[in-house]
Motif scaffolding. Structure first.
Motif, short mmCIF file in Angstrom:
data_model
loop_
_atom_site.label_atom_id
_atom_site.label_comp_id
_atom_site.label_asym_id
_atom_site.label_seq_id
_atom_site.Cartn_x
_atom_site.Cartn_y
_atom_site.Cartn_z
N ASP A 185 0.82 -1.21 0.00
CA ASP A 185 0.00 0.00 0.00
C ASP A 185 0.86 1.26 0.00
N VAL A 186 2.01 1.21 0.67
CA VAL A 186 2.93 2.35 0.68
C VAL A 186 3.74 2.41 -0.61
N LEU A 187 4.22 1.26 -1.06
CA LEU A 187 5.16 1.23 -2.18
C LEU A 187 4.51 1.46 -3.54
N ARG A 188 3.33 0.88 -3.75
CA ARG A 188 2.76 0.93 -5.09
C ARG A 188 2.59 2.35 -5.63
N PRO A 189 1.98 3.29 -4.90
CA PRO A 189 1.83 4.63 -5.49
C PRO A 189 3.17 5.31 -5.78
N LEU A 190 4.19 5.04 -4.96
CA LEU A 190 5.50 5.65 -5.18
C LEU A 190 6.17 5.07 -6.43
N VAL A 191 6.07 3.75 -6.58
CA VAL A 191 6.66 3.11 -7.75
C VAL A 191 5.91 3.52 -9.02
N MET A 192 4.59 3.56 -8.96
CA MET A 192 3.82 3.90 -10.16
C MET A 192 4.03 5.35 -10.56
N GLU A 193 4.34 6.21 -9.60
CA GLU A 193 4.65 7.60 -9.95
C GLU A 193 5.88 7.69 -10.83
N VAL A 194 6.92 6.91 -10.52
CA VAL A 194 8.12 6.95 -11.36
C VAL A 194 7.93 6.15 -12.64
N LEU A 195 7.12 5.10 -12.59
CA LEU A 195 6.86 4.34 -13.82
C LEU A 195 6.04 5.13 -14.82
N GLU A 196 5.27 6.09 -14.36
CA GLU A 196 4.45 6.89 -15.27
C GLU A 196 5.29 7.57 -16.35
N ARG A 197 6.54 7.84 -16.03
CA ARG A 197 7.43 8.48 -17.01
C ARG A 197 7.73 7.58 -18.20
N THR A 198 7.52 6.27 -18.04
CA THR A 198 7.83 5.34 -19.12
C THR A 198 6.62 5.06 -20.01
N ARG A 199 5.47 5.64 -19.71
CA ARG A 199 4.26 5.37 -20.49
C ARG A 199 4.24 6.20 -21.76
N ASP A 200 3.92 5.56 -22.90
CA ASP A 200 3.91 6.28 -24.17
C ASP A 200 2.50 6.75 -24.52
N GLU A 201 2.34 7.30 -25.74
CA GLU A 201 1.06 7.88 -26.13
C GLU A 201 -0.04 6.84 -26.30
N HIS A 202 0.34 5.55 -26.39
CA HIS A 202 -0.65 4.48 -26.50
C HIS A 202 -1.03 3.91 -25.13
N GLY A 203 -0.43 4.44 -24.08
CA GLY A 203 -0.69 3.92 -22.75
C GLY A 203 0.19 2.75 -22.35
N ILE A 204 1.16 2.41 -23.20
CA ILE A 204 2.06 1.28 -22.93
C ILE A 204 3.20 1.75 -22.02
N PHE A 205 3.46 0.98 -20.97
CA PHE A 205 4.65 1.21 -20.14
C PHE A 205 5.82 0.50 -20.81
N ARG A 206 6.79 1.28 -21.26
CA ARG A 206 7.95 0.71 -21.96
C ARG A 206 9.17 0.90 -21.06
N PHE A 207 9.65 -0.21 -20.49
CA PHE A 207 10.68 -0.21 -19.45
C PHE A 207 12.00 -0.59 -20.10
N ARG A 208 12.91 0.39 -20.23
CA ARG A 208 14.16 0.19 -20.98
C ARG A 208 15.35 0.36 -20.04
N ASN A 209 16.32 -0.57 -20.18
CA ASN A 209 17.47 -0.56 -19.28
C ASN A 209 18.73 -1.03 -19.99
N ASP A 210 19.82 -0.37 -19.67
CA ASP A 210 21.14 -0.73 -20.19
C ASP A 210 21.57 -2.05 -19.56
N GLN A 211 21.75 -3.07 -20.40
CA GLN A 211 22.20 -4.37 -19.92
C GLN A 211 23.58 -4.65 -20.53
#
Length: 273
Positions: A238-264
């Motif tokens: 309950d504490v973590l989800r809103p905080l994590v989703m706030e930062v994940l919102e930056r990865t959402r594109d114009e279609h509503g897709i969350f695109r999570f990209r990372n240097d591997q």
């Protein structure tokens, strides 16, 4: 292939492989279906650089729910794998019923010397895990190759998510995260491999990408990772989800897709002939 375990190497002080396995297996189905495919790009590199094909004997260390094992089987390889999580291994066995997949520690591999042509560890061997590389060297034939991958220091959508988890975890867990991530520093992975007897051949990187169609799926995926568990236990979803989703919102594109990209990043090395 016989199964005499090593008796010469041991896990690092403070490392509890069963605890790690419980953490990574806490949401095994979500991890296997929603997150593990982030690694497809670097697995493809591994199969190419290690020459995996018909007749190859491949060991995947920290094999998770078996994505790399399945891709290696498709390439024609004979596959074995080990992971600390019995739940993830259960999924992997369903995916790869012909593979030799076991629950255990990467610091004491249950296979004989020089039994494999290639070894992979996809984001499984981290800073402080030199003993695992010594075991990988033992089970590789002379001339055999290894690829280890890890999160790099370039673009990381996971960084702000992991910062949320770290901020809400016990102090001891934060220190452990710093130690494991040390492998991303320039030259560290190479030094670890060379100290274990390998000759380093190549360092490179791929941008990993994983996509989720909605916020619920994105949260289930991100919260399935092992490092989320101490925070979930300490602070609660309950504490973590809103905080994590706030930062994940930056990865959402114009279609509503969350695109999570990372240097591997990855390093390829060889056991000398």
């Amino acid at each position: 292939m016989t199964t005499t375990p090593s008796t010469t190497t041991h896990q690092p002080a403070g490392h509890r492989w069963r605890t790690a396995g419980d953490a990574w297996g806490h949401a095994a189905v979500d991890w296997s279906c929603l997150f593990e495919h982030y690694a497809v790009g670097v697995i493809q590199v591994a199969l190419d650089r290690l020459g995996v094909g018909p007749g190859s004997r491949l060991l995947d260390i920290a094999c998770g729910s078996g994505l790399a094992a399945r891709m290696a089987e498709v390439a024609g390889a004979e596959v074995a794998g080990i992971d600390a999580s019995e739940r993830l291994i259960s999924v992997a066995r369903a995916r790869c019923p012909d593979a030799d997949l076991r629950t255990g520690t990467m610091f004491e591999l249950p296979w004989d010397d020089q039994g494999f042509d290639a070894v992979t560890s996809i984001n499984g061997i981290w800073g402080g895990c030199e003993a695992a590389l010594a075991e990988a060297h033992r089970v590789l034939r002379p001339g055999g190759r290894i690829l280890v991958s890890f999160w790099g220091r370039g673009h990381l959508d996971l960084r702000p998510c992991f910062k949320v988890f770290a901020a809400h975890s016990p102090d001891a867990h934060r220190e452990g995260m710093r130690r494991t991530n040390d492998i991303a520093r320039a030259g560290v992975a190479e030094s670890m491999l060379e100290a274990s007897g390998f000759e380093v051949l190549e360092r490179g990187s791929r941008m990993s990408t994983v996509e989720w169609p909605d916020a619920d799926t994105a949260w289930r995926a991100v919260s399935s990772v092992g490092p989320a568990v101490p925070a979930l236990q300490h602070a609660g979803a309950d504490v973590l989800r809103p905080l994590v989703m706030e930062v994940l919102e930056r990865t959402r594109d114009e279609h509503g897709i969350f695109r999570f990209r990372n240097d591997q990043e990855y390093v390829v090395a060889q056991r000398p002939r």
